[in-house]
Scaffold this motif. Structure first.
Motif, short mmCIF file in Angstrom:
data_model
loop_
_atom_site.label_atom_id
_atom_site.label_comp_id
_atom_site.label_asym_id
_atom_site.label_seq_id
_atom_site.Cartn_x
_atom_site.Cartn_y
_atom_site.Cartn_z
N ALA A 225 0.84 -1.20 0.00
CA ALA A 225 0.00 0.00 0.00
C ALA A 225 0.87 1.25 0.00
CB ALA A 225 -0.93 -0.01 1.21
N GLY A 226 1.96 1.23 0.78
CA GLY A 226 2.86 2.38 0.79
C GLY A 226 3.49 2.60 -0.58
N ALA A 227 3.89 1.52 -1.23
CA ALA A 227 4.49 1.64 -2.56
C ALA A 227 3.48 2.20 -3.55
CB ALA A 227 4.99 0.27 -3.03
N PHE A 228 2.24 1.72 -3.46
CA PHE A 228 1.21 2.23 -4.35
C PHE A 228 0.96 3.71 -4.11
CE2 PHE A 228 -3.04 2.28 -6.25
CZ PHE A 228 -2.75 1.63 -7.43
N GLY A 229 0.98 4.11 -2.83
CA GLY A 229 0.81 5.53 -2.52
C GLY A 229 1.94 6.37 -3.09
N VAL A 230 3.17 5.88 -3.00
CA VAL A 230 4.30 6.65 -3.54
C VAL A 230 4.11 6.88 -5.03
CG1 VAL A 230 6.75 6.54 -4.03
CG2 VAL A 230 5.93 5.86 -1.82
N ALA A 231 3.65 5.84 -5.73
CA ALA A 231 3.58 5.95 -7.19
C ALA A 231 2.37 6.73 -7.66
CB ALA A 231 3.58 4.57 -7.82
N THR A 232 1.31 6.83 -6.84
CA THR A 232 0.08 7.43 -7.36
C THR A 232 -0.30 8.75 -6.71
OG1 THR A 232 -1.17 6.09 -5.82
CG2 THR A 232 -0.94 5.25 -8.04
N LEU A 233 0.18 9.05 -5.50
CA LEU A 233 -0.27 10.30 -4.86
C LEU A 233 0.24 11.50 -5.64
CD1 LEU A 233 0.11 9.56 -1.08
CD2 LEU A 233 -1.95 9.95 -2.36
N ARG A 234 -0.60 12.52 -5.73
CA ARG A 234 -0.26 13.62 -6.63
C ARG A 234 0.68 14.62 -5.96
NH1 ARG A 234 -4.81 13.70 -10.14
NH2 ARG A 234 -3.50 12.17 -11.15
N ASN A 235 0.58 14.76 -4.66
CA ASN A 235 1.42 15.73 -3.95
C ASN A 235 2.74 15.04 -3.55
OD1 ASN A 235 2.50 17.56 -2.15
ND2 ASN A 235 0.50 18.14 -1.35
N PRO A 236 3.90 15.60 -3.93
CA PRO A 236 5.17 14.93 -3.61
C PRO A 236 5.39 14.75 -2.11
CG PRO A 236 5.53 16.71 -5.16
CD PRO A 236 4.11 16.79 -4.75
N PHE A 237 4.85 15.68 -1.31
CA PHE A 237 5.02 15.55 0.14
C PHE A 237 4.34 14.30 0.66
CE2 PHE A 237 4.30 16.80 4.53
CZ PHE A 237 5.59 17.20 4.86
N TYR A 238 3.14 14.03 0.17
CA TYR A 238 2.43 12.82 0.60
C TYR A 238 3.15 11.57 0.09
CZ TYR A 238 -1.39 15.91 1.88
OH TYR A 238 -2.14 16.89 2.45
N SER A 239 3.79 11.70 -1.09
CA SER A 239 4.56 10.56 -1.59
C SER A 239 5.69 10.21 -0.64
CB SER A 239 5.12 10.88 -2.97
OG SER A 239 4.12 10.86 -3.94
N VAL A 240 6.36 11.25 -0.12
CA VAL A 240 7.46 11.01 0.81
C VAL A 240 6.93 10.33 2.08
CG1 VAL A 240 9.21 12.11 2.22
CG2 VAL A 240 8.83 12.90 -0.08
N LEU A 241 5.79 10.80 2.57
CA LEU A 241 5.23 10.18 3.79
C LEU A 241 4.82 8.73 3.52
CD1 LEU A 241 3.17 13.06 5.36
CD2 LEU A 241 5.49 12.33 5.81
N ALA A 242 4.28 8.46 2.31
CA ALA A 242 3.93 7.08 1.97
C ALA A 242 5.17 6.21 1.91
CB ALA A 242 3.19 7.06 0.63
N LEU A 243 6.29 6.80 1.43
CA LEU A 243 7.52 6.00 1.38
C LEU A 243 8.02 5.69 2.79
CD1 LEU A 243 9.49 4.67 -0.46
CD2 LEU A 243 10.91 6.67 -0.37
#
Lengths: 99, 224
Positions: B15-33
């Motif tokens: 789920a975290g990997a999917f969030g990194v690849a799909t979230l539109r805001n880069p900040f949220y991508s970092v948090l997902a990672l």
């Protein structure tokens, strides 16, 4: 759990990272997706290390961790330099490498 | 208990990997990672790689992600436009490619016929994966990769400093700081500084002197 399950998770994470590298346009997010692919490789290495019962794979995973840290440092340096030069932070807009 | 932990951690990692690849805001991508890395550390613990799990959380989720957060905050959260520049065909093609790669890799890995894949791994030996065993391997058998890695880190640090420094070959000439524009009023025009006797202490206005550039004091004198 069998080793095959861990390898399955590793393959899925690797492919999510590969798809992210292909579809995203922000270089920061592309770097994050590269991290995903490196982490998937790490998981496979550690699973194989467990399968064989020796620590070589774990040492290799540490080396991959170091390489990933170096790649992040240089990549973020390039992004900051792009931002300073007012270049758009978008890989589709970047067509030339010369300073 | 191990299967429960495995499925929780792997669902978190995917789920975290999917969030990194799909979230539109880069900040949220970092948090997902970050959440992906913590879940992956749990998987490492299940594989009895204690030292790598600790290093993953401390080095990756702690240090590298802070670097990411700083750069995202510096560059600014640039939300991507919805439509990709290459058109929708490129995006669909990429997703199809990733799916095909997943199927191919799964066939290659699970159909490889390795006997160990269907087992729980080698019998557990005491001391496997502890910092002592990893350190002994690093300093005896893998000494050369260890030294090469430290040299690589040094080169990366120097390269980052060269790339991100403020003045140098990478800077354009038109990026100099904008000069301060002199908005000083001519003497005798009734400014507040004159009221306290700063400019024209004698009180009478010399028009000719006021119109010459020498009448305006140099910037170093004015800034007292």
């Amino acid at each position: 759990m069998n080793i095959g399950w861990y390898l399955t998770v590793s393959v899925i994470v690797f492919c999510i990272g590969a798809g992210g590298v292909l579809t995203r346009r922000n270089p920061l997010v592309i770097l994050l997706c590269l991290e995903l692919m490196l982490n998937a490789a790490n998981l496979a290495l550690i699973a194989f290390s467990r399968m064989w019962g020796n620590g070589d794979g774990q040492v290799f995973a540490i080396i991959v961790l170091v390489v990933a840290a170096c790649e992040v440092t240089i990549g973020l340096g390039v992004v900051v330099a792009m931002y300073r030069r007012r270049v758009p932070i978008d890989v589709d807009e970047l067509r030339e490498l010369h300073g | 208990m191990a299967p429960v932990f495995f499925f929780l951690a792997s669902i978190g990692a995917i789920a975290g990997a999917f969030g990194v690849a799909t979230l539109r805001n880069p900040f949220y991508s970092v948090l997902a990672l970050v959440s992906h890395l913590v879940a992956l550390a749990a998987l490492f613990l299940l594989l009895r790689a204690e030292f790598i799990a600790a290093a993953q959380v401390v080095v990756y989720a702690g240090a590298v992600m802070v670097l990411y957060v700083f750069v995202v905050a510096y560059v600014g959260n640039q939300v991507e436009p919805v439509r990709a520049a290459g058109g929708p065909g490129l995006k669909v093609g990429s997703v199809i490619f990733a799916g095909a790669l997943a199927v191919e890799l799964l066939i290659a890995v699970l159909g490889s016929g390795l006997k160990g894949i269907d087992s729980k791994g080698a019998p557990y030996a005491p001391g496997f994966g502890t910092p002592a065993s990893i350190g002994e391997l690093l300093l005896t058998r893998f000494l050369f990769p260890f030294e090469a890695a430290s040299f690589l880190l040094l080169m990366a640090a120097v390269g980052a400093v060269v790339l991100a420094r403020r003045r140098g070959g990478l800077e354009a000439a038109d990026e100099a700081e904008p000069q301060r524009i002199d908005f000083r009023l001519p003497p005798g025009s009734g400014s507040m500084a004159e009221g306290v006797g700063d400019i024209n202490p004698t009180g009478h206005l010399d028009v000719r002197a006021a119109l010459t550039p020498a009448a305006v004091p140099a910037p170093e004198e004015r800034d007292r």
